[in-house]
Design a protein around this motif. Structure first.
Motif, short mmCIF file in Angstrom:
data_model
loop_
_atom_site.label_atom_id
_atom_site.label_comp_id
_atom_site.label_asym_id
_atom_site.label_seq_id
_atom_site.Cartn_x
_atom_site.Cartn_y
_atom_site.Cartn_z
N GLU A 79 87.65 50.97 23.19
CA GLU A 79 88.68 51.45 21.80
C GLU A 79 88.09 52.01 21.28
O GLU A 79 88.48 53.47 20.21
CB GLU A 79 88.51 50.00 21.23
CG GLU A 79 89.25 50.29 19.99
CD GLU A 79 89.66 48.79 19.16
OE1 GLU A 79 89.77 49.03 18.30
OE2 GLU A 79 89.85 47.72 19.93
N SER A 80 85.80 52.29 20.78
CA SER A 80 85.59 53.36 20.53
C SER A 80 86.16 54.59 20.64
O SER A 80 85.74 55.44 20.19
CB SER A 80 84.03 52.92 20.46
OG SER A 80 83.65 52.41 21.36
N LEU A 83 89.48 55.81 19.90
CA LEU A 83 89.91 55.85 18.40
C LEU A 83 88.71 56.67 17.50
O LEU A 83 88.53 57.39 16.34
CB LEU A 83 89.68 54.51 17.69
CG LEU A 83 90.84 53.68 18.27
CD1 LEU A 83 90.74 52.31 17.38
CD2 LEU A 83 92.48 53.90 17.49
N GLU A 84 87.39 56.89 18.24
CA GLU A 84 85.61 57.39 17.63
C GLU A 84 85.11 58.81 18.42
O GLU A 84 84.78 59.37 18.03
CB GLU A 84 85.81 56.28 17.12
CG GLU A 84 85.68 55.33 15.83
CD GLU A 84 84.89 54.71 15.93
OE1 GLU A 84 83.21 54.69 15.16
OE2 GLU A 84 85.33 53.57 15.80
N GLU A 90 82.64 52.35 14.84
CA GLU A 90 83.47 51.05 13.96
C GLU A 90 83.97 50.07 13.88
O GLU A 90 84.73 49.15 13.77
CB GLU A 90 84.01 51.82 12.37
CG GLU A 90 82.18 52.91 11.58
CD GLU A 90 83.36 53.87 10.95
OE1 GLU A 90 84.53 53.46 10.10
OE2 GLU A 90 83.10 55.16 9.86
N SER A 91 84.96 50.43 15.02
CA SER A 91 85.93 49.58 16.03
C SER A 91 85.03 48.58 16.90
O SER A 91 86.30 47.51 16.37
CB SER A 91 86.96 50.48 16.56
OG SER A 91 86.19 51.32 17.65
N ASP A 112 84.10 46.11 22.91
CA ASP A 112 85.29 46.96 22.77
C ASP A 112 86.22 47.55 24.25
O ASP A 112 86.79 47.90 23.93
CB ASP A 112 85.30 47.31 22.05
CG ASP A 112 84.51 49.17 21.63
OD1 ASP A 112 83.48 48.97 22.94
OD2 ASP A 112 84.43 50.35 21.90
N GLN A 148 95.56 45.61 14.43
CA GLN A 148 95.15 46.20 14.64
C GLN A 148 94.09 46.93 15.00
O GLN A 148 92.64 47.70 15.77
CB GLN A 148 93.43 45.44 13.44
CG GLN A 148 94.34 44.81 12.35
CD GLN A 148 93.26 43.82 11.49
OE1 GLN A 148 91.63 43.43 12.17
NE2 GLN A 148 93.56 43.87 10.76
N HIS A 149 93.90 46.43 16.95
CA HIS A 149 92.79 47.12 17.65
C HIS A 149 93.69 47.40 18.75
O HIS A 149 93.57 48.51 19.07
CB HIS A 149 92.06 46.20 18.43
CG HIS A 149 91.02 45.59 16.84
ND1 HIS A 149 90.21 46.44 16.55
CD2 HIS A 149 90.71 44.28 16.27
CE1 HIS A 149 89.72 46.54 15.66
NE2 HIS A 149 89.46 45.20 15.28
N ARG A 152 96.62 50.18 18.65
CA ARG A 152 96.35 51.30 18.35
C ARG A 152 95.49 52.10 19.27
O ARG A 152 95.56 53.48 19.36
CB ARG A 152 94.89 51.24 17.33
CG ARG A 152 95.57 50.55 15.86
CD ARG A 152 94.30 50.39 14.84
NE ARG A 152 93.62 51.16 14.63
CZ ARG A 152 92.77 51.96 14.02
NH1 ARG A 152 91.98 50.43 13.66
NH2 ARG A 152 91.71 53.10 13.60
N TRP A 153 95.73 51.91 20.06
CA TRP A 153 95.21 52.95 21.53
C TRP A 153 95.34 52.52 22.88
O TRP A 153 95.19 52.99 23.54
CB TRP A 153 93.29 52.58 21.54
CG TRP A 153 92.81 51.80 22.14
CD1 TRP A 153 92.79 50.22 21.03
CD2 TRP A 153 91.94 51.06 23.25
NE1 TRP A 153 91.84 49.05 22.16
CE2 TRP A 153 91.50 49.84 23.48
CE3 TRP A 153 91.80 51.78 24.48
CZ2 TRP A 153 91.09 49.06 24.31
CZ3 TRP A 153 91.03 51.61 24.99
CH2 TRP A 153 90.60 49.91 25.12
#
Length: 188
Positions: A79-80, A83-84, A90-91, A112, A148-149, A152-153
């Motif tokens: 996930e990170s 998203l990042e 932070e995720s 994640d 929330q998770h 999103r990805w």
């Protein structure tokens, strides 16, 4: 997916599909598939697609897609990263906090990872299936975690997997994941 227990079994199966394809891979998929009753046909087709490939071919594709493809990894299952654009962002901290609410601990490098997030959804769906005081809390936690998770990805991850896979097995895995995870997305 019909019942919470069937959801749990399907998430667990998909989590197993993200394991490194060693000699235990196909038997683990077959075992995870045994108790699934709902929408089995696409899962049976997926296992058959994995079985058609030799181990070295699957391992090379797995490495290229998820670990260290050249010139870039096609779809790192974190996930990170999605998203990042980095590991352990932070995720990851937010995902860890969601696990901690349910007193789950996860190996730091896998917090994640998509397989771990699917296992968490399987855990929550199993708790929901108990039909007791915990059930409603588990359903709410699952909805919150998805919003929330996962939502999103994972749409981009499944699209990247389908577009980047050179083997039918992994392309089909992307389709099955998309079919499973799309209904979880909140309506716009």
């Amino acid at each position: 997916m019909t019942t919470p227990l069937q959801k749990a079994l399907r998430y667990k199966f998909l989590s197993r599909c993200l394991a490194y394809p060693n000699e235990a891979f196909i038997p683990a998929l077959r075992e995870a598939l045994e108790k699934i009753e709902a929408n089995r046909d696409e899962l049976l087709a997926l296992v058959a697609a994995f079985e058609r490939e030799d181990a070295e071919t699957l391992q090379a594709e797995y490495t290229r897609l998820f670990l260290n493809g050249y010139p870039r990894t096609v779809c790192p299952p974190y996930e990170s990263v999605y998203l990042e654009k980095r590991m352990h962002g932070e995720s990851t901290v937010a995902v860890q906090a969601a696990y901690a609410e349910w007193e789950m601990s996860v190996e730091p490098g896998l917090i994640d990872h998509l397989a771990t997030e699917l296992e968490f959804l399987a855990f929550l769906a199993s708790a929901e299936s108990l039909d007791n005081a915990v059930s409603a809390d588990a359903r709410k936690a699952s909805e919150r975690f998805t919003q929330q998770h996962m939502s999103r990805w994972t749409p981009q991850f499944t699209a990247d997997l389908q577009a980047g896979a050179t083997l039918d097995a992994y392309r089909l895995l992307g389709e099955v994941m998309e079919n499973t995870l799309t209904p979880l997305r909140p309506k716009p």
